[in-house]
Design a protein around this motif. Structure first.
Motif, mmCIF file in Angstrom:
data_model
loop_
_atom_site.group_PDB
_atom_site.id
_atom_site.type_symbol
_atom_site.label_atom_id
_atom_site.label_comp_id
_atom_site.label_asym_id
_atom_site.label_seq_id
_atom_site.Cartn_x
_atom_site.Cartn_y
_atom_site.Cartn_z
ATOM 1 N N GLN A 47 7.532 -9.924 0.374
ATOM 2 C CA GLN A 47 6.127 -10.319 0.198
ATOM 3 C C GLN A 47 5.217 -9.266 0.823
ATOM 4 O O GLN A 47 5.558 -8.705 1.866
ATOM 5 N N SER A 48 4.052 -9.010 0.227
ATOM 6 C CA SER A 48 3.139 -8.021 0.812
ATOM 7 C C SER A 48 2.748 -8.456 2.228
ATOM 8 O O SER A 48 2.423 -9.612 2.455
ATOM 9 N N PRO A 49 2.733 -7.510 3.174
ATOM 10 C CA PRO A 49 2.347 -7.873 4.539
ATOM 11 C C PRO A 49 0.827 -7.895 4.728
ATOM 12 O O PRO A 49 0.334 -8.338 5.763
ATOM 13 N N PHE A 50 0.078 -7.390 3.732
ATOM 14 C CA PHE A 50 -1.356 -7.181 3.938
ATOM 15 C C PHE A 50 -2.186 -8.388 3.503
ATOM 16 O O PHE A 50 -1.805 -9.106 2.577
ATOM 17 N N PRO A 51 -3.352 -8.576 4.153
ATOM 18 C CA PRO A 51 -4.228 -9.675 3.726
ATOM 19 C C PRO A 51 -4.888 -9.324 2.391
ATOM 20 O O PRO A 51 -4.963 -8.145 2.026
ATOM 21 N N VAL A 52 -5.377 -10.330 1.681
ATOM 22 C CA VAL A 52 -6.129 -10.088 0.441
ATOM 23 C C VAL A 52 -7.438 -9.389 0.841
ATOM 24 O O VAL A 52 -8.062 -9.782 1.842
ATOM 25 N N PRO A 53 -7.868 -8.335 0.117
ATOM 26 C CA PRO A 53 -9.112 -7.647 0.488
ATOM 27 C C PRO A 53 -10.296 -8.640 0.584
ATOM 28 O O PRO A 53 -10.392 -9.578 -0.219
ATOM 29 N N ASN A 54 -11.178 -8.372 1.542
ATOM 30 C CA ASN A 54 -12.301 -9.295 1.801
ATOM 31 C C ASN A 54 -13.132 -9.606 0.570
ATOM 32 O O ASN A 54 -13.510 -10.748 0.336
ATOM 33 N N ARG A 79 -10.044 -10.222 -18.682
ATOM 34 C CA ARG A 79 -9.296 -9.409 -19.653
ATOM 35 C C ARG A 79 -10.009 -8.083 -19.910
ATOM 36 O O ARG A 79 -9.382 -7.047 -20.111
ATOM 37 N N GLU A 80 -11.367 -8.126 -19.877
ATOM 38 C CA GLU A 80 -12.133 -6.860 -20.002
ATOM 39 C C GLU A 80 -11.824 -5.945 -18.818
ATOM 40 O O GLU A 80 -11.572 -4.747 -18.995
ATOM 41 N N ALA A 81 -11.866 -6.526 -17.616
ATOM 42 C CA ALA A 81 -11.627 -5.714 -16.408
ATOM 43 C C ALA A 81 -10.211 -5.127 -16.451
ATOM 44 O O ALA A 81 -10.004 -3.960 -16.107
ATOM 45 N N LEU A 82 -9.269 -5.920 -16.920
ATOM 46 C CA LEU A 82 -7.884 -5.448 -16.994
ATOM 47 C C LEU A 82 -7.740 -4.317 -18.003
ATOM 48 O O LEU A 82 -7.048 -3.331 -17.747
ATOM 49 N N ALA A 83 -8.412 -4.476 -19.155
ATOM 50 C CA ALA A 83 -8.294 -3.441 -20.189
ATOM 51 C C ALA A 83 -8.810 -2.117 -19.640
ATOM 52 O O ALA A 83 -8.147 -1.077 -19.766
ATOM 53 N N LEU A 237 -1.455 -9.781 -9.348
ATOM 54 C CA LEU A 237 -2.120 -9.635 -8.048
ATOM 55 C C LEU A 237 -1.153 -9.656 -6.881
ATOM 56 O O LEU A 237 -1.521 -9.325 -5.758
ATOM 57 N N SER A 238 0.093 -10.098 -7.148
ATOM 58 C CA SER A 238 0.969 -10.489 -6.044
ATOM 59 C C SER A 238 1.291 -9.386 -5.057
ATOM 60 O O SER A 238 1.317 -9.632 -3.854
ATOM 61 N N LYS A 239 1.562 -8.189 -5.538
ATOM 62 C CA LYS A 239 2.108 -7.184 -4.637
ATOM 63 C C LYS A 239 1.031 -6.270 -4.058
ATOM 64 O O LYS A 239 0.967 -6.088 -2.858
ATOM 65 N N TRP A 240 0.170 -5.712 -4.916
ATOM 66 C CA TRP A 240 -0.800 -4.747 -4.386
ATOM 67 C C TRP A 240 -1.976 -5.426 -3.705
ATOM 68 O O TRP A 240 -2.647 -4.831 -2.871
ATOM 69 N N CYS A 241 -2.241 -6.678 -4.041
ATOM 70 C CA CYS A 241 -3.436 -7.350 -3.530
ATOM 71 C C CYS A 241 -3.073 -8.392 -2.466
ATOM 72 O O CYS A 241 -3.927 -9.146 -2.015
ATOM 73 N N GLY A 242 -1.818 -8.434 -2.101
ATOM 74 C CA GLY A 242 -1.371 -9.374 -1.060
ATOM 75 C C GLY A 242 -1.550 -10.826 -1.439
ATOM 76 O O GLY A 242 -1.705 -11.682 -0.563
ATOM 77 N N THR A 285 -12.791 -9.578 -9.867
ATOM 78 C CA THR A 285 -13.296 -8.689 -8.803
ATOM 79 C C THR A 285 -12.204 -7.714 -8.393
ATOM 80 O O THR A 285 -12.440 -6.515 -8.240
ATOM 81 N N ALA A 286 -10.992 -8.222 -8.222
ATOM 82 C CA ALA A 286 -9.889 -7.365 -7.759
ATOM 83 C C ALA A 286 -9.646 -6.220 -8.735
ATOM 84 O O ALA A 286 -9.570 -5.057 -8.340
ATOM 85 N N PHE A 287 -9.546 -6.538 -10.030
ATOM 86 C CA PHE A 287 -9.185 -5.496 -11.003
ATOM 87 C C PHE A 287 -10.351 -4.575 -11.348
ATOM 88 O O PHE A 287 -10.157 -3.565 -12.016
#
Ligand code: PLP
Length: 427
Positions: A47-54, A79-83, A237-242, A285-287
């Protein structure tokens, strides 16, 4: 009917022999040892050790009131942000209509195997859930053995050799890079050549890119660039975004696989309906990858790189072999050089080895057999995330690398755990 009598439970035969075993059993035993006051180095859990970005947490807070069901396919803004995120990083040309959002990419992978009837081709070793999902659905699984000198990755000629045996067979190939459990990743040349084989045999490729943002080189390469017509990209979101517990994943489909996308959308509508609305807003927001998130990722990447390199160096010095990590947060050490020593201690398999490491040295690893490796290879997955991610992120801000002194001060479990493994071998 009397309720003190056991009711007959009839389960699908495909489920026979499956259990939630490996990770869970190790974690339960680790917890029991910790409760008994023993020190445990928890290298078993991925599991990612980092908190989700603020800014992403803030976005979730702002959207907590979003209570309506969203479209099955997912929030259009997400879906737009992902594309634009995927296209700008991989040189592909996905439109927002080509995405499907799900409660974790794992669920989407299950629906893919349910919707597509081909044989599943995966490397050995590979992530623990691909094969059980195939088994539950009743799909045939072909594991392709890999070589340490190739970073435990599938090489194009190995794929060709498999396909030649039965050229017209429909196949679903899963490529995961950076990979769980090996920490290695494909070069652009490998991906281009694998794409040529996939095209020749009309293989559908599931490119599991869940660790892509944690590639130490900050270079996102995708086989979709070389094989756009046959590659589905998977991420989340699971790995890079904690945010593993938030449960959000996505698939990006080629236009030519619209029927498969539609079939999966039907399955989605009849099972999970749509993914949690507030989470989808926060994921938007994340993507969008604002400057704060880019800074967070830059720091997370060099922290993981330098801790991975540290652990790799310590273990290699003790005669343990494994490819050097290139992304994510795993190593896949092989203790095969210590086979004779193990035999003298009554250790016959990788499971015995992990059991002894936990009981005698307090180090939790997952045996390689869980990832499809032969048990007498004495391999195991080591997840080097047993440190306080929030504190380390803060302490590392403003740097661009970690030295050994930093790791030994701020990540004591990593340094002590590495030493505990090496000392255990010397005992
Ligand atoms: N793929 C790989 C290689 C993983 O390691 C994981 C999670 O451990 C997943 C997919 C599933 O991720 P999620 O369902 O959280 O999106």
């Amino acid at each position: 009917m009397r309720f003190d009598q056991e009711l007959p439970t009839v389960t699908n035969q495909n489920l026979f022999g499956l259990s939630t075993s490996a990770t869970l059993a190790i974690n339960e035993r680790s917890r029991a040892l910790m409760d008994a006051g023993k020190k445990v180095y928890r290298f078993g859990f991925g599991q990612s050790p980092f908190p989700v970005p603020n800014s992403v947490v803030e976005s979730l807070r702002e959207h907590a009131h979003e209570k309506d069901y969203l479209p099955v396919q997912g929030l259009p803004a997400l879906r737009e942000a992902l594309a634009s995120f995927i296209n700008s990083h991989t040189g592909t040309r996905f439109k927002s209509s080509q995405f499907l959002i799900g409660p974790g990419s794992k669920e989407l992978m299950f629906l893919l195997q349910l919707s597509y009837y081909g044989e599943l081709v995966i490397p050995a070793p590979s992530w623990v859930s691909y094969a059980p999902q195939a088994q539950i659905i009743g799909r045939h699984v072909r594991r392709l053995d890999t070589l340490p000198e190739n970073g435990l990755l599938i090489m194009p000629d190995e794929l060709e050799a498999l396909c030649e045996q039965d050229p017209s067979r429909p196949r679903l190939l899963v490529l995961n890079y950076p990979a769980n459990p090996t920490g290695t990743t494909y070069s652009e040349d490998n991906l281009r050549d694998l794409a040529m084989v996939a095209r020749k045999y009309r293989i559908i490729v599931l490119s599991d890119e869940i660790y892509s943002e944690l590639n130490f080189q900050d270079k996102r390469v995708s086989i979709a660039y070389y094989y756009p017509e046959g590659t589905i990209i998977s991420g989340g979101l699971s790995k890079w975004c904690g945010a593993g517990g938030w449960r959000l994943g996505f698939f990006a489909f080629p236009e030519g696989l619209k029927r498969l996308q539609d079939a999966m959308t039907v399955c989605a509508s009849e099972t999970f309906t749509s993914t949690s609305a507030p989470i989808q807003y926060a994921a938007t927001t994340a993507f969008k990858m604002g400057p704060d998130i880019q800074e967070y990722l830059k720091t997370a990447r060099f922290i993981l790189r330098d801790i991975g390199y540290y652990m790799h160096r310590k273990l290699v010095a003790a005669g343990i072999t494994m490819p050097k990590p290139e992304g994510g947060f795993y190593l896949f050490p092989s203790f095969a050089a210590h086979k004779e020593l193990f035999q003298s201690r009554g250790i016959e398999t990788d499971r015995d080895m992990c059991q002894a490491l936990l009981e005698e040295a307090g180090v939790a690893l997952l045996p390689g057999v869980e990832f499809g490796c032969s048990s007498d290879l004495f391999a195991a997955r080591l997840s080097y995330v047993d440190f306080d991610g929030a504190a380390v992120l803060e302490a590392a801000t403003g740097k661009d690398a970690l030295d050994d002194a930093f790791i030994e001060t701020h990540c004591p479990q990593i340094a002590e755990g590495a030493k505990a493994i090496c000392d255990w071998l010397k005992k």
